[in-house]
Design a protein around this motif. Structure first.
Motif, PDB file in Angstrom:
ATOM      1  N   HIS A  30     -37.119  15.830 -11.540  1.00 52.30           N
ATOM      2  CA  HIS A  30     -38.603  16.616 -11.490  1.00 52.30           C
ATOM      3  C   HIS A  30     -39.790  16.823 -11.007  1.00 52.30           C
ATOM      4  O   HIS A  30     -39.773  17.169 -10.998  1.00 52.30           O
ATOM      5  N   SER A  55     -37.342  23.205  -7.149  1.00 47.33           N
ATOM      6  CA  SER A  55     -36.624  24.255  -8.783  1.00 47.33           C
ATOM      7  C   SER A  55     -35.943  23.743  -9.587  1.00 47.33           C
ATOM      8  O   SER A  55     -35.050  22.791  -8.965  1.00 47.33           O
ATOM      9  N   LYS A  56     -35.636  23.620 -10.469  1.00 45.06           N
ATOM     10  CA  LYS A  56     -35.088  22.663 -11.435  1.00 45.06           C
ATOM     11  C   LYS A  56     -33.795  23.633 -11.155  1.00 45.06           C
ATOM     12  O   LYS A  56     -32.344  23.073 -11.087  1.00 45.06           O
ATOM     13  N   ARG A  57     -33.569  24.637 -10.628  1.00 44.78           N
ATOM     14  CA  ARG A  57     -31.898  25.460  -9.718  1.00 44.78           C
ATOM     15  C   ARG A  57     -31.228  24.873  -9.241  1.00 44.78           C
ATOM     16  O   ARG A  57     -30.676  24.290  -9.169  1.00 44.78           O
ATOM     17  N   LEU A  74     -32.377  21.385  -8.122  1.00 46.52           N
ATOM     18  CA  LEU A  74     -32.183  19.960  -8.223  1.00 46.52           C
ATOM     19  C   LEU A  74     -31.085  20.232  -9.364  1.00 46.52           C
ATOM     20  O   LEU A  74     -29.871  19.308  -9.106  1.00 46.52           O
ATOM     21  N   VAL A  75     -30.327  20.961 -10.046  1.00 52.71           N
ATOM     22  CA  VAL A  75     -29.203  20.852 -10.952  1.00 52.71           C
ATOM     23  C   VAL A  75     -27.777  21.452  -9.604  1.00 52.71           C
ATOM     24  O   VAL A  75     -27.425  20.374  -9.603  1.00 52.71           O
ATOM     25  N   PHE A 119     -32.860  13.745 -15.951  1.00 55.64           N
ATOM     26  CA  PHE A 119     -33.015  14.758 -15.061  1.00 55.64           C
ATOM     27  C   PHE A 119     -35.184  15.242 -15.142  1.00 55.64           C
ATOM     28  O   PHE A 119     -35.336  15.638 -13.612  1.00 55.64           O
ATOM     29  N   SER A 120     -35.642  14.865 -16.572  1.00 52.46           N
ATOM     30  CA  SER A 120     -37.140  15.628 -16.112  1.00 52.46           C
ATOM     31  C   SER A 120     -37.751  14.292 -15.758  1.00 52.46           C
ATOM     32  O   SER A 120     -38.836  15.385 -14.892  1.00 52.46           O
TER      33      SER A 120
END
Length: 108
Positions: free
Chosen positions: A46, A53-55, A57-58, A42-43
């Motif tokens: 990103h 944004s991480k949100r 991406l999730v 994931f990192s």
């Protein structure tokens, strides 16, 4: 056009529309592009798409996993890691997106 041909045509149109709904979501193409070479955490995804944004991406990762485009693989090492990779379906979609990219490079 006979009834059977019309039914077949309409089913194909529905599938094409569904495919555009998937690839038309913001950030889907860049996410798929980052996974074309090899699985990534994931990192890493990103970091390769810093404006995402991480949100979001999730959200996109969950959607793509539900669609069967990516595979989430939990690796039970210490520490536990999660990697994402393209499924066969995702690899075929990546090829189609590459073709669109070649077209865009030449014509846009």
């Amino acid at each position: 056009m006979d009834q059977e041909s019309m039914s077949s045509y309409l089913k194909m149109c529905e599938k094409v529309t569904q495919s555009y709904q998937i690839i038309g979501r913001k950030w889907v193409a860049p996410i798929i592009h980052t996974l074309m070479e090899e699985p990534k955490r994931f990192s890493e995804i990103h970091a390769l798409i810093p404006d995402l944004s991480k949100r979001v991406l999730v959200e996109r990762m969950k959607e793509l996993e539900e669609e069967g485009i990516i595979l989430r693989n939990v690796i039970a090492d210490r520490p536990v890691r999660t990697e994402y990779s393209l499924t066969r379906k995702g690899t075929e979609l990546a090829r189609a997106l590459n073709a669109v990219g070649r077209w865009a490079k030449e014509w846009l």
